[in-house]
Design an enzyme around this catalytic site. Structure first.
Site: not given
Length: 246
Positions: A21, A69
């Site tokens: 991340d 995503n």
């Protein structure tokens, strides 16, 4: 800085999973577009994979692209898919040199055809390697995985292939995307966020969690070692008491 030599080879986690991340925020700090962060995150992937292979970690699973995503800006998604194809092609030699076997979990059929083809080829060309299993979670969501497993088991119960009384953890495990992997021992998340984000919810039931305030493109050997050392200094009781373990 910590080095791989400091790691106790007798107490290694069998399975490390990483939520990679912070690429977008890393790029934003530098006045760049988010895709710049993803491009620079590739080096962190290479570095981490090679270091885990050197340590002889059995399994490494990377959260590369979640089902959520797909909701990101179209340009960013397209760039991520192109990066995936380019990286797979480029890293094949490195994977074979390090005796690494590539696997993938998730809704792979939702990826662009070119990405599916490249992924399939690299998986095939590394299938005979006997070292670390590197698994890419692509178009992956743990709730979706569990839902899929429940549907498969339900169908088998309906067709009298499985008896409801015989459904246990082992049966559920065999119907998950990760049926070829052991449970996660160490889960690492970069960027300072303290969330699981729908990643391997079943498989991390007894994992040690390690959150680090470093964006993924900056993640290097000493960060990996810090996470493993933290893991090695913890007492894993699995519901037992310290006295029982001793």
């Amino acid at each position: 800085m910590h080095t791989l030599d400091e790691v106790n080879k007798e107490k290694l986690p069998k399975h490390i999973a990483i939520i990679m991340d912070g690429n977008g925020r890393w790029a934003k700090q530098r006045g760049k577009l988010r895709v710049f962060g993803h491009e620079n995150g590739v080096e962190a992937v290479r570095n981490t994979v090679e270091n885990c292979a050197k340590l002889q970690i059995q399994c490494l699973t990377l959260y590369a692209f979640s089902t959520e995503n797909w909701n990101r800006p179209k340009v960013e998604v397209q760039t991520l898919m192109k990066l995936l194809v380019a990286s797979l092609r480029k890293e094949l030699e490195t994977l074979n040199k390090n005796n690494i076997r590539l696997k993938a979990i998730g809704k792979i059929d939702s990826l662009p055809q070119k990405a599916q083809k490249e992924l399939s080829e690299v998986i095939s060309k590394t299938s005979k390697n006997t070292g670390m299993i590197l698994t890419l979670a692509l178009s992956y969501g743990s709730r979706d995985e569990i839902k899929s497993a429940i549907k498969e088991i339900s169908t088998k119960v309906k067709n009298n292939i499985i008896s409801p009384e015989n459904i246990d953890e082992a049966v559920i495990n065999t119907h998950l995307y990760t049926h070829f992997l052991p449970d996660v021992d160490l889960l690492i998340r970069t960027s300072g966020e303290h969330r699981i984000s729908n990643f391997l919810l079943w498989q991390i039931a007894y994992a040690e969690l390690y959150f680090i305030d470093v964006f993924w493109p900056d993640f290097r050997e000493h960060h990996l070692v810090e996470a493993i050392l933290s893991y090695q200094n913890r007492e894993r009781r699995f519901g037992k008491t310290s006295e029982q373990l001793n």
